[in-house]
Design a protein around this motif. Structure first.
Motif, PDB file in Angstrom:
ATOM      1  N   VAL A  38       0.846  -1.196   0.000  1.00  0.00           N
ATOM      2  CA  VAL A  38       0.000   0.000   0.000  1.00  0.00           C
ATOM      3  C   VAL A  38       0.878   1.241   0.000  1.00  0.00           C
ATOM      4  N   GLU A  39       0.479   2.192  -0.849  1.00  0.00           N
ATOM      5  CA  GLU A  39       1.092   3.514  -0.785  1.00  0.00           C
ATOM      6  C   GLU A  39       0.001   4.431  -0.250  1.00  0.00           C
ATOM      7  N   LEU A  40       0.240   5.004   0.900  1.00  0.00           N
ATOM      8  CA  LEU A  40      -0.794   5.826   1.539  1.00  0.00           C
ATOM      9  C   LEU A  40      -0.405   7.297   1.445  1.00  0.00           C
ATOM     10  N   VAL A  41      -1.290   8.086   0.827  1.00  0.00           N
ATOM     11  CA  VAL A  41      -1.064   9.527   0.695  1.00  0.00           C
ATOM     12  C   VAL A  41      -2.085  10.207   1.594  1.00  0.00           C
ATOM     13  N   MET A  42      -1.623  10.952   2.586  1.00  0.00           N
ATOM     14  CA  MET A  42      -2.573  11.520   3.552  1.00  0.00           C
ATOM     15  C   MET A  42      -2.119  12.890   4.046  1.00  0.00           C
ATOM     16  N   PRO A  43      -3.074  13.685   4.530  1.00  0.00           N
ATOM     17  CA  PRO A  43      -2.687  15.022   5.012  1.00  0.00           C
ATOM     18  C   PRO A  43      -2.008  14.955   6.374  1.00  0.00           C
ATOM     19  N   LEU A  44      -1.214  15.981   6.650  1.00  0.00           N
ATOM     20  CA  LEU A  44      -0.589  16.077   7.969  1.00  0.00           C
ATOM     21  C   LEU A  44      -1.624  16.676   8.913  1.00  0.00           C
ATOM     22  N   SER A  45      -2.469  15.833   9.453  1.00  0.00           N
ATOM     23  CA  SER A  45      -3.522  16.434  10.270  1.00  0.00           C
ATOM     24  C   SER A  45      -3.901  15.609  11.497  1.00  0.00           C
ATOM     25  N   TYR A  46      -3.414  14.353  11.574  1.00  0.00           N
ATOM     26  CA  TYR A  46      -3.780  13.577  12.755  1.00  0.00           C
ATOM     27  C   TYR A  46      -2.929  14.021  13.944  1.00  0.00           C
ATOM     28  N   LEU A  47      -3.579  14.317  15.043  1.00  0.00           N
ATOM     29  CA  LEU A  47      -2.859  14.768  16.232  1.00  0.00           C
ATOM     30  C   LEU A  47      -2.034  13.615  16.802  1.00  0.00           C
ATOM     31  N   GLU A  48      -0.846  13.939  17.272  1.00  0.00           N
ATOM     32  CA  GLU A  48       0.040  12.956  17.905  1.00  0.00           C
ATOM     33  C   GLU A  48       0.221  11.713  17.043  1.00  0.00           C
ATOM     34  N   PHE A  49       0.355  11.935  15.728  1.00  0.00           N
ATOM     35  CA  PHE A  49       0.533  10.817  14.805  1.00  0.00           C
ATOM     36  C   PHE A  49       2.005  10.418  14.792  1.00  0.00           C
ATOM     37  N   ASP A  50       2.278   9.146  15.068  1.00  0.00           N
ATOM     38  CA  ASP A  50       3.660   8.652  15.065  1.00  0.00           C
ATOM     39  C   ASP A  50       3.834   7.773  13.826  1.00  0.00           C
ATOM     40  N   SER A  51       4.481   8.339  12.789  1.00  0.00           N
ATOM     41  CA  SER A  51       4.560   7.628  11.508  1.00  0.00           C
ATOM     42  C   SER A  51       5.331   6.311  11.638  1.00  0.00           C
ATOM     43  N   ALA A  52       6.365   6.283  12.500  1.00  0.00           N
ATOM     44  CA  ALA A  52       7.156   5.050  12.648  1.00  0.00           C
ATOM     45  C   ALA A  52       6.294   3.928  13.237  1.00  0.00           C
ATOM     46  N   CYS A  53       5.560   4.246  14.311  1.00  0.00           N
ATOM     47  CA  CYS A  53       4.674   3.228  14.917  1.00  0.00           C
ATOM     48  C   CYS A  53       3.619   2.782  13.911  1.00  0.00           C
ATOM     49  N   PHE A  54       3.143   3.752  13.136  1.00  0.00           N
ATOM     50  CA  PHE A  54       2.076   3.476  12.173  1.00  0.00           C
ATOM     51  C   PHE A  54       2.530   2.435  11.138  1.00  0.00           C
ATOM     52  N   VAL A  55       3.737   2.629  10.553  1.00  0.00           N
ATOM     53  CA  VAL A  55       4.189   1.660   9.538  1.00  0.00           C
ATOM     54  C   VAL A  55       4.611   0.332  10.177  1.00  0.00           C
ATOM     55  N   GLU A  56       4.946   0.378  11.469  1.00  0.00           N
ATOM     56  CA  GLU A  56       5.232  -0.896  12.158  1.00  0.00           C
ATOM     57  C   GLU A  56       3.946  -1.684  12.349  1.00  0.00           C
ATOM     58  N   GLU A  57       2.871  -0.963  12.633  1.00  0.00           N
ATOM     59  CA  GLU A  57       1.588  -1.647  12.849  1.00  0.00           C
ATOM     60  C   GLU A  57       1.012  -2.169  11.531  1.00  0.00           C
ATOM     61  N   PHE A  58       1.138  -1.355  10.470  1.00  0.00           N
ATOM     62  CA  PHE A  58       0.544  -1.759   9.186  1.00  0.00           C
ATOM     63  C   PHE A  58       1.673  -2.095   8.211  1.00  0.00           C
ATOM     64  N   THR A  59       2.035  -3.351   8.202  1.00  0.00           N
ATOM     65  CA  THR A  59       3.274  -3.765   7.531  1.00  0.00           C
ATOM     66  C   THR A  59       3.155  -3.836   6.010  1.00  0.00           C
ATOM     67  N   LYS A  60       1.963  -3.627   5.470  1.00  0.00           N
ATOM     68  CA  LYS A  60       1.862  -3.593   4.003  1.00  0.00           C
ATOM     69  C   LYS A  60       2.137  -2.200   3.448  1.00  0.00           C
ATOM     70  N   ILE A  61       2.301  -1.222   4.320  1.00  0.00           N
ATOM     71  CA  ILE A  61       2.601   0.129   3.820  1.00  0.00           C
ATOM     72  C   ILE A  61       4.054   0.157   3.342  1.00  0.00           C
ATOM     73  N   SER A  62       4.223   0.414   2.040  1.00  0.00           N
ATOM     74  CA  SER A  62       5.589   0.514   1.506  1.00  0.00           C
ATOM     75  C   SER A  62       6.005   1.980   1.372  1.00  0.00           C
ATOM     76  N   ASN A  63       5.021   2.842   1.143  1.00  0.00           N
ATOM     77  CA  ASN A  63       5.296   4.280   1.059  1.00  0.00           C
ATOM     78  C   ASN A  63       4.219   5.026   1.831  1.00  0.00           C
ATOM     79  N   LEU A  64       4.655   5.865   2.751  1.00  0.00           N
ATOM     80  CA  LEU A  64       3.719   6.715   3.491  1.00  0.00           C
ATOM     81  C   LEU A  64       4.064   8.153   3.123  1.00  0.00           C
TER      82      LEU A  64
END
Ligand code: SF4
Length: 348
Positions: free
Chosen positions: A161-187
Motif C-alpha cells: 500500500v502507498e498511503l497519501v494523507m494530510p498532515l492532520s492527525y494529532l500525535e501521529f507517530d509515523s514510525a509506529c504506524f508503519v510498524e503496525e501496518f506492515t503492508k505500507i511501503s510508502n507513506l
C-alpha cells in the motif's frame, strides 16, 4: 586475431537518442549520463572494434575529443575492453516486459464526501491480486476508520500500500504506524513544513510541502520523479508508464483508468472490477500508449524514464499529445527557466 581487445558496452548501459542530445541509461546502477548525439552515434556504430580501429575512422584533430569520450566511458564503467573471443559471453538484456498481475496498480481516492463501501472494494482488489494499492486521502478521515481499512488490507491479497494523507492527525507517530501496518511501503504525508524522506522498517516515509487536495494535483513531469531502472525501462518500451495495468476508483466511486481521466466505466456500486476489465478494449488501448507513440515525447531522450500522464495533455482531442505539465523542450534540450528555452508550441 581473435585475441585483440574490442570495445563493448556493458549490457545494462543503454544509449537512447533524443532530438538534440542523448542519454546513456545505466539500468543496473539506476543513474544516467547526458551525452551529445555524436557520442551516441559512436556507441551505435563502433562497438565491437578496437580502439585503434575506431580512432582510424577519425581525423587526427578529432582524436583529442575521442580520447575524452573514451576516458568518460571507461571511468564510468559504461564500456569495457573485451577479448574478441569472449564478446559472446556478454549477451544483451531482453527488454521485453511481462507481469503476472492483472492489475499492477490501483488508486482509491477518498475525500470527505466519499461514500465507499471499503470492505467490498478491498475484497474485489484482493480477488484481483492487486500488486500496489495507492490510497489517497484528499482530506482527513477518522483515524479509527483509516485503521480499519488498513487492517482489512493486511488480511487481503493486496501486496503493498502507498498511503497519501494530510498532515492532520494529532500525535501521529509515523514510525509506529508503519510498524503496525506492515503492508505500507510508502507513506506520503503532504502539507508538511519541509520536505523530509526517511526509511523505517519496510516503508519509505515522505513528508512533503506539496498539497494533494484532488486528482488534479497529479501528472507533474519533473526530473526528480524520473525512474531510471530496468523494470521501468522495459515497461516503457511497449506500455504507458502511468496507465498500464492500472485501474482506479475516484472519490465519487467512478471506475476509471486514472481518477483524473474523463472516461468512466461505471460506478463501483453497480459494476464489478472484473467485469469492467473483461469488457474494456479501450482501456487496453490506453495501456499501450507508450512514449514512442506520443508527440514530442517520442523525440525526447528522457522517454524511457519519464512517468507519462494522459489525463492532462496539450491537446485534449488528441490522446497521443504531449503531457501538458511537461516543461521540457527536447528540440532545444532545455527545461523552462534555462537559458535558451523555447516552448515546444512556439516552434510549430
Ligand atoms: S517531452 Fe515527454 S518524455 Fe520528455 S520530459 Fe516531457 S513528458 Fe517526459
Amino acid at each position: 586475431m581473435g585475441k585483440s581487445k574490442v570495445l563493448k558496452l556493458f549490457a545494462c548501459c543503454v544509449p537512447v537518442k533524443g532530438s538534440a542530445r542523448s542519454i546513456i541509461y545505466d539500468l543496473q546502477r539506476r543513474r544516467y549520463f547526458i551525452i551529445p548525439n555524436a557520442l551516441y552515434d559512436i556507441l551505435q556504430t563502433e562497438m565491437g572494434k578496437t580502439i585503434d580501429e575506431i580512432k582510424g575512422i577519425y581525423s587526427a584533430d578529432e582524436h583529442e575529443i575521442f580520447d575524452r569520450y573514451l576516458r568518460f566511458l571507461i571511468d564510468n564503467e559504461i564500456v569495457f575492453e573485451c577479448a574478441e573471443d569472449y564478446v559472446h559471453l556478454f549477451p544483451s538484456i531482453d527488454f521485453s516486459w511481462e507481469s503476472a498481475f492483472v492489475l499492477e496498480n490501483f488508486i482509491l481516492d477518498i475525500d470527505e464526501f466519499s461514500n465507499h463501501d471499503f470492505a467490498y472494494i478491498i475484497n474485489e482488489l484482493s480477488d484481483l491480486n492487486v500488486r500496489v494499492l495507492q490510497l489517497r486521502l484528499f482530506s482527513q478521515i477518522a483515524k479509527k476508520q483509516l485503521d480499519q481499512i488498513l487492517r482489512q488490507i493486511t488480511g487481503s491479497n493486496i501486496r503493498t500500500v502507498e498511503l497519501v494523507m494530510p498532515l492532520s492527525y494529532l500525535e501521529f507517530d509515523s514510525a509506529c504506524f508503519v510498524e503496525e501496518f506492515t503492508k505500507i511501503s510508502n507513506l506520503i504525508i503532504y502539507g508538511a513544513e519541509e520536505d523530509v524522506i526517511h526509511s523505517h522498517k519496510q516503508a519509505n516515509i515522505v513528508y512533503t510541502k506539496a498539497i494533494v487536495r484532488s486528482e488534479k494535483d497529479c501528472g507533474l513531469v519533473e526530473q526528480d520523479l524520473f525512474s531510471c531502472n530496468l523494470k521501468f525501462f522495459c515497461e516503457a518500451q511497449q506500455f504507458n508508464t502511468c496507465l498500464n495495468r492500472k485501474l482506479a476508483i475516484d472519490k465519487h466511486g467512478e471506475i476509471r483508468n486514472c481518477p483524473a481521466m474523463k472516461d468512466s466505466y461505471g460506478n463501483i456500486k453497480s459494476h464489478s472490477l472484473r467485469a469492467v476489465l473483461k469488457k474494456m478494449a479501450e482501456l487496453k488501448t490506453n495501456w499501450s500508449i507508450c512514449k514512442d507513440k506520443i508527440s514530442v515525447c517520442k523525440d525526447c531522450e528522457y522517454r524511457y524514464m519519464c512517468h507519462d500522464c494522459r489525463a492532462f495533455i496539450t491537446n485534449p482531442s488528441d490522446k497521443y499529445s504531449q503531457p501538458a505539465k511537461c516543461d521540457y523542450n527536447p528540440y532545444v534540450a532545455k527545461w523552462k527557466g534555462e537559458k535558451g528555452f523555447i516552448p515546444v508550441e512556439d516552434m510549430k
